[in-house]
Design an enzyme around this catalytic site. Structure first.
Site, PDB file in Angstrom:
ATOM      1  CG  ASP A  58      14.420  -6.251 -27.289  1.00 43.69           C
ATOM      2  OD1 ASP A  58      13.746  -5.203 -27.236  1.00 43.69           O
ATOM      3  OD2 ASP A  58      15.129  -6.643 -26.335  1.00 43.69           O
ATOM      4  CG  ASP A 282      11.991  -1.991 -25.283  1.00 42.32           C
ATOM      5  OD1 ASP A 282      12.175  -2.876 -26.140  1.00 42.32           O
ATOM      6  OD2 ASP A 282      12.440  -2.063 -24.129  1.00 42.32           O
TER       7      ASP A 282
END
Length: 436
Positions: A58, A282
């Protein structure tokens, strides 16, 4: 994982490719599935001997979090747990990084928010490896790293030492729904409580063998694995040259870019006309994120009426306006197939019995915050499917290039193992009906 010789740029002779499995997570409204979020996860290895965990890689978070065997919460019982007593390389520490006894009854803890949930955990300094280490083989890149005034042995160039958060509590929402065990944060160092929590920061500081760039490829097909590579980007997955843009305000910790402007269907967004908008790359977000106060206007710009009131239609196949992000030296472009909700909206006017069929965008409203401001966009999966993204830790920049999709035969030759969980049925999406 697989090591590919010569696939990356820079001093490292190889990149390490980790195949990513995919999970579809249904989003329910009135007991009806209205959409699916997606998560991509792969294996990483912690401790000595190695304990394997599946994690989301992430770029929007800063810590490495996995469940501890001390955790009694329901999500922990559903996932693999880290056994502290089974690892000879763990060093228990307090919040300042000082050694504490392993059997200490009360440990310093940290609380970390993750989406709609939260974890509470203790921390230790541990060996973390991208690939399984074969004890029978001669070590490749084994080296010593400084730690607390002495040196600790790291088994290969694929490993580093980092602070890991071992969760002792996890909320059921959202963790019980996830197949993966934890989260490996790849955000910049300032997103973490301490630089030692940053996996890429530690890998860069302590590992002289590995190029500090990693790359992300998201497959368009569930028959082909998505991948993350460390030690450089994978040249086979890009079309043409990678175009680079510098990270904007790296002190915030995000892989954030300054936008010169945004165009939707040829119309320049007034809110971004002065270059006040930013975009965050992201890998942990499955939708395109838009500023909350602009969301309604953007929905109107992206909505389109479909002629003929079709009984069934996948709106991803219906033409719509392009979204163009101006990054200064180059643009990145999304098409209707990238941002559309699969299911349309059938609007029936009661007074006249007239019917409209409308295709809409699938957007994530982004709340205003002290760090992000009021004009932050999130470049989630819709961008990652169309563009290969490379993250240059050393130079503080993000690279984009159109993705090249491998064939199933190419993947079979490479022996990539992955799975797809919760794949939705193949029938056409059912439109939502609204009476007015």
């Amino acid at each position: 994982y697989k090591i590919e010789a010569g696939a990356g740029a820079g001093p490292a002779p190889e990149v390490i490719s980790i195949p990513l499995s995919k999970q579809y997570v249904p989003v329910l409204r009135n007991n009806r599935t209205v959409m699916y979020k997606t998560a991509y996860f792969g294996d990483i290895h912690v401790g000595t001997p190695a304990q394997t965990f599946s994690v989301v890689f992430d770029t929007g978070s800063g810590h490495f979090i996995i469940p501890s065997d001390k955790c009694l919460s329901e999500p922990c019982r559903l996932h693999r747990n880290y056994g502290r007593n089974a690892s000879s390389s763990a060093v228990d520490i307090d919040h300042e990084g000082n050694w504490v006894p392993a059997d200490l009854d009360e440990r310093d803890q940290v609380s970390v928010a993750f989406g709609t949930g939260e974890i509470v955990g203790e921390f230790s300094r541990e060996t973390v490896c991208l690939g399984v280490q074969d004890d029978s083989a001669a070590p490749s890149g084994a080296h010593q790293v400084p730690e607390n005034g002495s040196h600790v042995s790291v088994p290969s160039a694929q490993c580093t030492r980092a602070r890991v958060v071992f969760a002792t509590e996890m909320t059921s929402e959202p963790f019980s729904a996830f197949e993966f065990d934890g989260v490996l944060g790849l955000g910049l160092e300032s997103l973490a409580l301490d630089p030692e929590f940053s996996f890429m920061g530690q890998m860069t500081r302590l590992n002289p063998f590995l190029n500090s760039t990693f790359g992300v490829f998201v497959s368009l097909s569930d028959d082909v694995a998505s991948e993350i590579t460390f030690g450089g980007h994978d040249r086979r997955r890009v079309e043409g040259e990678v175009r680079w843009a510098d990270v904007h305000r790296p002190e915030l910790g995000y892989w954030q870019l300054q936008l010169r402007g945004i165009w939707i269907g040829g119309e320049k967004l007034e809110a971004c006309a002065a270059g006040e908008c930013t975009a965050i790359a992201d890998t942990g977000t499955s939708l395109l994120g838009v500023p909350k106060q602009q969301a309604q206007h953007i929905h109107w710009l992206l909505a389109r009426n479909v002629d003929g009131n079709p009984d069934e239609l996948d709106c991803r196949t219906e033409e719509g306006p392009e979204i163009i992000f101006d990054l200064g030296d180059f643009n990145i472009t999304l098409r209707a197939e990238d941002y559309s909700r699969p299911a349309g909206l059938r609007v029936i006017t009661n007074a006249t019995n007239e019917t409209q069929f409308i295709c809409r965008a699938q957007l994530l409203p982004v709340d205003e915050g002290p760090a992000l401001g009021s004009n932050a966009w999130i470049l989630g999966e819709p961008v990652l499917r169309r563009y290969y993204t490379a993250y240059d830790w050393g130079k503080g920049r993000i690279g984009f290039a159109p993705s090249v999709q491998p064939s199933a035969e190419e993947q079979a030759d490479r022996g990539m193992q992955f799975r797809v969980v919760g794949k939705p049925p193949a029938e056409p999406p059912t439109p939502t009906v609204v009476y007015m």
